[in-house]
Design an enzyme around this catalytic site. Structure first.
Site, PDB file in Angstrom:
ATOM      1  N   ASN A  14     -13.494   6.008   5.229  1.00  0.00           N
ATOM      2  CA  ASN A  14     -13.641   5.056   6.337  1.00  0.00           C
ATOM      3  C   ASN A  14     -12.704   5.314   7.510  1.00  0.00           C
ATOM      4  O   ASN A  14     -13.025   5.007   8.651  1.00  0.00           O
ATOM      5  CB  ASN A  14     -13.474   3.626   5.834  1.00  0.00           C
ATOM      6  CG  ASN A  14     -14.656   3.197   4.987  1.00  0.00           C
ATOM      7  OD1 ASN A  14     -15.780   3.634   5.213  1.00  0.00           O
ATOM      8  ND2 ASN A  14     -14.413   2.364   3.993  1.00  0.00           N
TER       9      ASN A  14
ATOM     10  N   HIS B  40      -4.319   6.298  -1.122  1.00  0.00           N
ATOM     11  CA  HIS B  40      -4.944   6.247   0.209  1.00  0.00           C
ATOM     12  C   HIS B  40      -3.912   6.471   1.323  1.00  0.00           C
ATOM     13  O   HIS B  40      -4.286   6.678   2.477  1.00  0.00           O
ATOM     14  CB  HIS B  40      -5.620   4.879   0.390  1.00  0.00           C
ATOM     15  CG  HIS B  40      -6.987   4.951   1.001  1.00  0.00           C
ATOM     16  ND1 HIS B  40      -7.727   6.112   1.127  1.00  0.00           N
ATOM     17  CD2 HIS B  40      -7.775   3.968   1.535  1.00  0.00           C
ATOM     18  CE1 HIS B  40      -8.882   5.836   1.705  1.00  0.00           C
ATOM     19  NE2 HIS B  40      -8.938   4.551   1.965  1.00  0.00           N
TER      20      HIS B  40
ATOM     21  N   ASN C 184      -9.806   1.223   7.933  1.00  0.00           N
ATOM     22  CA  ASN C 184     -11.162   1.177   8.501  1.00  0.00           C
ATOM     23  C   ASN C 184     -11.198   1.147  10.021  1.00  0.00           C
ATOM     24  O   ASN C 184     -12.247   1.366  10.620  1.00  0.00           O
ATOM     25  CB  ASN C 184     -11.916  -0.048   7.954  1.00  0.00           C
ATOM     26  CG  ASN C 184     -12.110   0.037   6.454  1.00  0.00           C
ATOM     27  OD1 ASN C 184     -11.610   0.954   5.797  1.00  0.00           O
ATOM     28  ND2 ASN C 184     -12.828  -0.913   5.893  1.00  0.00           N
TER      29      ASN C 184
ATOM     30  N   TYR D 101       0.800  -1.228   0.000  1.00  0.00           N
ATOM     31  CA  TYR D 101       0.000   0.000   0.000  1.00  0.00           C
ATOM     32  C   TYR D 101       0.832   1.276   0.000  1.00  0.00           C
ATOM     33  O   TYR D 101       0.285   2.364  -0.204  1.00  0.00           O
ATOM     34  CB  TYR D 101      -0.924   0.013   1.231  1.00  0.00           C
ATOM     35  CG  TYR D 101      -1.917  -1.115   1.236  1.00  0.00           C
ATOM     36  CD1 TYR D 101      -3.051  -1.065   0.434  1.00  0.00           C
ATOM     37  CD2 TYR D 101      -1.712  -2.237   2.031  1.00  0.00           C
ATOM     38  CE1 TYR D 101      -3.970  -2.109   0.429  1.00  0.00           C
ATOM     39  CE2 TYR D 101      -2.628  -3.285   2.034  1.00  0.00           C
ATOM     40  CZ  TYR D 101      -3.752  -3.210   1.229  1.00  0.00           C
ATOM     41  OH  TYR D 101      -4.652  -4.249   1.216  1.00  0.00           O
TER      42      TYR D 101
ATOM     43  N   PHE E 269      -4.971  -0.783   9.639  1.00  0.00           N
ATOM     44  CA  PHE E 269      -5.664  -0.656   8.361  1.00  0.00           C
ATOM     45  C   PHE E 269      -6.705   0.457   8.507  1.00  0.00           C
ATOM     46  O   PHE E 269      -7.216   0.723   9.580  1.00  0.00           O
ATOM     47  CB  PHE E 269      -6.274  -1.966   7.846  1.00  0.00           C
ATOM     48  CG  PHE E 269      -5.219  -2.902   7.307  1.00  0.00           C
ATOM     49  CD1 PHE E 269      -4.743  -2.748   6.013  1.00  0.00           C
ATOM     50  CD2 PHE E 269      -4.663  -3.878   8.122  1.00  0.00           C
ATOM     51  CE1 PHE E 269      -3.739  -3.573   5.530  1.00  0.00           C
ATOM     52  CE2 PHE E 269      -3.656  -4.709   7.639  1.00  0.00           C
ATOM     53  CZ  PHE E 269      -3.187  -4.543   6.343  1.00  0.00           C
TER      54      PHE E 269
ATOM     55  N   ASP F 176      -6.102  11.596   2.579  1.00  0.00           N
ATOM     56  CA  ASP F 176      -6.343  11.787   1.148  1.00  0.00           C
ATOM     57  C   ASP F 176      -7.766  12.301   0.951  1.00  0.00           C
ATOM     58  O   ASP F 176      -8.678  11.911   1.674  1.00  0.00           O
ATOM     59  CB  ASP F 176      -6.140  10.461   0.402  1.00  0.00           C
ATOM     60  CG  ASP F 176      -7.023   9.342   0.947  1.00  0.00           C
ATOM     61  OD1 ASP F 176      -6.942   9.070   2.170  1.00  0.00           O
ATOM     62  OD2 ASP F 176      -7.800   8.745   0.176  1.00  0.00           O
TER      63      ASP F 176
END
Length: 197
Positions: free
Chosen positions: A116, A22, A70, A17, A68, A95
Site C-alpha cells: 500500500n 513493515h 497507506n 510499530y 501511516f 519491506d
C-alpha cells in the site's frame, strides 16, 4: 545519469510499530542517518521526518513519512515537489514479502505488488518509474496472514538477517547517489564470500 537525491524509508509512525516488519524501510534510513550522525526533524509541510545529508559530493534527503503506510505518497510528493526532485531521483526503501530475510534487491519501476505504501506513492507521483530498494522479510505462507505478519516483529534469527542485510547494503550508497546503478546492483546483489581460513 541522474543520481538519487531523495531516499524514502517506508514504515508506520509511533512506538507500537517501531519493531514491526513493515518498518524495515525506516530501519534502513535510520542506519544511513546513524553513519553520518544525522538526526531527523519533523517537517510539517512534508508530513514526515526529514534529514539532509552530504555524502561525498552529493546532497541527499532522507524521509520517513508520518502519514501511516497507506498515505506515504502524500509525504513523498510534498518533498519531491518542493525541491523539484524527479521520480528517477527517488529511492523508496521498503519491506518485501517475496524475498527471504537477509536479501536485498534494487530495481526501477514495476507494480506495487499489493504494497500500500508503493501504491500511494505511484498514485501521487503519477508514475511507477522510481527506484526501489526491497528488503526481504519473508512470507507467512498464507495470503490471509500477511497483514498480521507485517505488523508483527520478526523472530530473533530473522531480525539478525535483516539487520545484517541493512548494514551490508549501505555499501551501495555512493553508487546510488552518483547514479551508477549497475555498480550499485552488483554490490547489493552479490553475497560477500566468506573469508578463507
Amino acid at each position: 545519469m541522474l543520481g538519487i537525491r531523495l531516499i524514502v524509508g517506508l514504515g508506520n509512525p509511533g512506538r507500537d510499530y517501531e519493531a514491526t516488519r513493515h518498518n524495515a524501510g525506516f530501519w534502513w534510513v535510520d542506519a544511513v542517518a546513524a553513519t553520518k550522525s544525522a538526526s531527523f526533524k519533523a517537517e510539517k509541510k512534508f508530513h514526515g521526518l526529514a534529514a539532509r545529508l552530504t555524502i561525498g559530493s552529493h546532497e541527499v534527503w532522507l524521509l520517513k513519512p508520518e502519514t501511516f503506510m497507506n498515505l506515504s505518497g502524500r509525504s513523498v510528493g510534498a518533498l519531491a515537489g518542493f525541491y523539484k526532485i524527479t521520480p528517477e531521483e527517488i529511492l523508496v526503501v521498503h519491506d518485501e514479502l517475496d524475498l527471504p530475510p537477509g536479501t536485498v534487491r534494487l530495481k526501477k519501476g514495476g507494480g506495487h505488488g499489493g504494497h500500500n505504501g508503493l501504491k500511494d506513492i505511484i498514485a501521487q507521483l503519477g508514475t511507477p518509474e522510481f527506484w526501489r530498494l526491497r528488503l526481504g522479510i519473508g512470507h507467512p505462507g498464507d495470503r490471509s496472514a500477511v497483514v498480521n505478519f507485517v505488523l508483527n516483529a520478526p523472530q530473533r534469527a530473522e531480525q539478525a538477517l535483516i539487520d545484517d542485510a541493512v548494514d551490508a547494503s549501505l555499501a551501495g550508497l555512493p553508487q546510488l547517489l552518483s547514479g551508477d546503478f549497475s555498480a550499485a546492483m552488483l554490490k547489493l546483489h552479490t553475497k560477500p564470500k566468506p573469508e578463507s581460513i
